[in-house]
Design a protein around this motif. Structure first.
Motif, mmCIF file in Angstrom:
data_model
loop_
_atom_site.group_PDB
_atom_site.id
_atom_site.type_symbol
_atom_site.label_atom_id
_atom_site.label_comp_id
_atom_site.label_asym_id
_atom_site.label_seq_id
_atom_site.Cartn_x
_atom_site.Cartn_y
_atom_site.Cartn_z
ATOM 1 N N THR A 45 0.831 -1.210 0.000
ATOM 2 C CA THR A 45 0.000 0.000 0.000
ATOM 3 C C THR A 45 0.863 1.257 0.000
ATOM 4 N N GLU A 46 2.047 1.185 0.617
ATOM 5 C CA GLU A 46 2.960 2.329 0.573
ATOM 6 C C GLU A 46 3.428 2.587 -0.856
ATOM 7 N N PHE A 77 -3.475 1.960 5.696
ATOM 8 C CA PHE A 77 -4.627 1.973 4.801
ATOM 9 C C PHE A 77 -5.648 0.897 5.157
ATOM 10 N N LEU A 78 -5.542 0.384 6.368
ATOM 11 C CA LEU A 78 -6.527 -0.568 6.877
ATOM 12 C C LEU A 78 -6.933 -0.135 8.282
ATOM 13 N N THR A 79 -8.217 -0.261 8.597
ATOM 14 C CA THR A 79 -8.726 0.137 9.908
ATOM 15 C C THR A 79 -9.307 -1.065 10.635
ATOM 16 N N LYS A 80 -9.564 -0.904 11.941
ATOM 17 C CA LYS A 80 -10.082 -2.018 12.735
ATOM 18 C C LYS A 80 -11.475 -2.445 12.270
ATOM 19 N N LYS A 89 -10.089 -5.327 -1.274
ATOM 20 C CA LYS A 89 -11.213 -4.395 -1.431
ATOM 21 C C LYS A 89 -11.063 -3.178 -0.523
ATOM 22 N N VAL A 90 -10.756 -3.426 0.744
ATOM 23 C CA VAL A 90 -10.640 -2.318 1.698
ATOM 24 C C VAL A 90 -9.489 -1.386 1.313
ATOM 25 N N ALA A 91 -8.334 -1.977 0.989
ATOM 26 C CA ALA A 91 -7.172 -1.153 0.633
ATOM 27 C C ALA A 91 -7.430 -0.351 -0.630
ATOM 28 N N ALA A 92 -8.055 -0.983 -1.638
ATOM 29 C CA ALA A 92 -8.333 -0.285 -2.895
ATOM 30 C C ALA A 92 -9.262 0.900 -2.677
ATOM 31 N N GLU A 93 -10.247 0.734 -1.818
ATOM 32 C CA GLU A 93 -11.210 1.812 -1.563
ATOM 33 C C GLU A 93 -10.565 2.973 -0.829
ATOM 34 N N LEU A 94 -9.736 2.684 0.170
ATOM 35 C CA LEU A 94 -9.101 3.765 0.923
ATOM 36 C C LEU A 94 -8.014 4.459 0.095
ATOM 37 N N GLU A 100 -8.347 11.604 -7.189
ATOM 38 C CA GLU A 100 -9.526 11.309 -8.006
ATOM 39 C C GLU A 100 -9.181 11.103 -9.481
ATOM 40 N N ASP A 101 -7.959 11.470 -9.879
ATOM 41 C CA ASP A 101 -7.549 11.258 -11.276
ATOM 42 C C ASP A 101 -7.223 9.796 -11.564
ATOM 43 N N VAL A 102 -7.031 9.014 -10.515
ATOM 44 C CA VAL A 102 -6.576 7.630 -10.662
ATOM 45 C C VAL A 102 -7.732 6.671 -10.393
ATOM 46 N N SER A 103 -7.865 5.683 -11.241
ATOM 47 C CA SER A 103 -8.924 4.677 -11.042
ATOM 48 C C SER A 103 -8.323 3.413 -10.446
ATOM 49 N N GLY A 104 -9.044 2.830 -9.478
ATOM 50 C CA GLY A 104 -8.545 1.643 -8.795
ATOM 51 C C GLY A 104 -9.510 0.480 -8.896
ATOM 52 N N ASP A 105 -8.978 -0.720 -8.835
ATOM 53 C CA ASP A 105 -9.789 -1.934 -8.904
ATOM 54 C C ASP A 105 -9.131 -2.981 -8.006
#
Length: 536
Positions: A45-46, A77-80, A89-94, A100-105
């Protein structure tokens, strides 16, 4: 990159700093890139954070794991609230909130499964970044991507140790951005336009203001020519002769009625520039080596543009260039009046344009001879010619070559291990041993707190077997084995953050085709704050 806006923000403003670093074309390449991250670990994630912020086009996270307690402890980038949920899924969303210029999946699937059921999935990416993968799966992935020509960046954070390995068959770099380079002024072999401009200028017939505002490059040219007239047409070559030339230029500085030298900055600049301006103009050895590469000598219809352009430049050097590369076409800033400086600058620009035109003609002939349409733009040709003296080529070894004892660089590894107090390559062996341990026991050494001491002899056995397979003696101290077991495969966020920044930098080099990436292994020791780059 166009000055497009999204959400009311001008991209040229938003990405101003990096545009200065790698330019519009570098940013455009970044915005078209598709990055695949395998495993949303702390280091993973870093890395993505540092690729999303500058505007990388899109990313996909492949991770079949659920969020565990240790993930929350070391991954920002992960919460309790994410406990038990899909880590991908959680990491991609956060991460998506960063830009906003970058799209993630994301894909909630293990890479092992994808490699078996849909390996072509990985073909669609500009670069694949694999973090904290076990050796067996990593070798399968690396072998597949190597065959398909997709760059792979392997990253790992293990306790206080960081590891990074670039796996790319061939990566040419046109804009290498060297830290220091001599200006391409050609004072030792002046071109016609420069000679004609300088010959029109008579320093003796100028008034005080004109004399002090002639560009130092012209001043130096005039005095070099004066030197040649009394030295059989030869320019100063050694330290003594160059100092004599400096004295000759000092004598040319105008003096007051009292005999005191005037403050003529242009003459002082000429004196300071003698040593660097008289460095012989020649084709660098690195470029000559590329000229003799099989890919350059034997072009075919599928040859990369880099090799086609290189062949055109080679033909120029051997003919019209008379042993010299195309002129770079730039001059440094200097004390001068605008008129004289622009005239001088224009002479270099015009000569560079003439050289580019010749290279372009040769390029068209080459394209026709190999039966290929015109697929190289004028801007690409111009950029290539301007940077012809700084071309670089990275050819990494495959992971299969590195891991196979018959092709591994045993002697280099042995030399580093012998100097274990000063070489961090010893941790390379330990990480390899850790992977063998995992294959045998299905967990990492020290993973369970109550088994740390019990795992020490097991890891030592794995390490000694690895050394034996490589034909090396078991000389690594037990202290290192204990330390690795104590880590328990934990990710320390500061280490993950450091390697994450370094890895993102290497990924951007690959994506943009600018700056020279590592070849091929980087190891970071956070305990000593030391690092090493080695070719394994």
């Amino acid at each position: 990159m166009a000055n497009s806006q999204k959400g009311g923000i001008d991209k040229s403003v938003k990405y101003d700093r990096q545009l200065r670093l790698w330019g519009d074309h570098g940013q455009a390449a970044l915005e078209l890139a598709r990055v695949c991250l395998i495993n949303a670990t702390a280091i993973g994630t870093e890395i993505l954070k540092n690729l999303i912020l500058p505007g990388t086009g899109s990313y996909t996270i492949v991770d079949g794991h659920k969020v565990q307690g240790e993930d929350i402890g070391n991954n920002f980038f992960l919460t309790k609230d994410a406990l038990g949920k899909s880590r991908a899924k959680v990491a991609a969303e956060l991460l998506a909130e960063l830009n906003e210029d970058v799209s993630g999946d994301f894909m909630e699937e293990c890479p092992e499964t994808l490699l078996q059921t849909n390996p072509s999935f990985f073909n669609t990416f500009t670069i694949v970044i694999a973090t904290n993968m076990c050796e067996r799966t990593l070798l399968q992935l690396a072998s597949y991507l190597w065959e398909k020509g997709v760059p792979l960046l392997v990253c790992r954070s293990y306790g206080f140790i960081g590891y990074m390995r670039l796996v790319v068959g061939e990566h040419p770099v046109v804009e290498s951005h060297p830290d220091s380079a001599h200006e391409d002024l050609r004072l030792d072999r002046p071109f016609t336009g420069l000679v004609e401009l300088c010959d029109r200028i008579n320093l003796d017939n100028m008034n005080k203001k004109e004399h002090s505002h002639i560009p130092w490059l012209i001043v130096l040219y005039k005095y070099i020519e004066e030197w040649k007239r009394t030295h059989n047409g030869e320019a100063p070559k050694n330290y003594r002769e160059k100092n004599q030339l400096k004295d000759l230029i000092r004598e040319g500085i105008r003096k007051t009625k009292e005999g005191v030298p005037e403050e003529e900055e242009n003459f002082m600049e000429a004196i300071k520039s003698v040593n660097t301006a008289l460095v012989p103009t020649q084709v660098p050895s690195t470029v000559r080596k590329l000229f003799e590469d099989e890919e350059c000598l034997n072009l075919h219809q599928e040859s990369k543009p880099f090799w086609i352009l290189l062949k055109a430049v080679k033909m120029f050097v051997e003919n019209e260039g008379q042993g010299l590369l195309p002129l770079r076409g730039t001059i440094p800033d200097m004390t001068a009046d605008s008129k004289r400086y622009i005239e001088l600058q224009q002479s270099y620009i015009e000569q560079a344009a003439d050289d580019i035109a010749v290279v372009t003609e040769k390029l068209q002939d080459i394209l026709q001879s190999i039966g290929r349409g015109c697929s190289i733009s004028e801007q690409e040709i111009k950029t290539f010619c301007k940077n012809a003296g700084f071309l670089r080529l990275i050819r990494c070894r495959s992971l299969a070559e590195e891991f196979e004892p018959r092709t591994a660089k045993i002697q280099e590894i042995a030399a580093h291990i012998e100097d274990e107090e000063h070489s961090d390559v010893i941790f390379y062996i330990l990480l390899r041993a850790v992977d063998r341990f995992y294959e045998e026991y299905n967990h990492y050494p020290g993973w369970y707190d109550d088994q740390v001491e019990a795992d020490v002899p097991k890891l030592k056995t794995c390490m000694n077997k690895l050394l034996h397979d490589m034909g090396l003696p078991p000389t690594i101290k037990d202290d290192y084995v204990h330390e690795i077991c104590r880590y328990g495969a934990s990710e320390i966020h500061t280490v993950a953050s450091y390697i994450g920044g370094a890895a993102a930098q290497e990924a951007i080099k690959i994506i943009s085709g600018q700056f020279v990436p590592i070849n091929n292994t980087f190891i970071y020791n956070a305990m000593k704050q030391t690092s090493i780059t080695v070719e394994l």
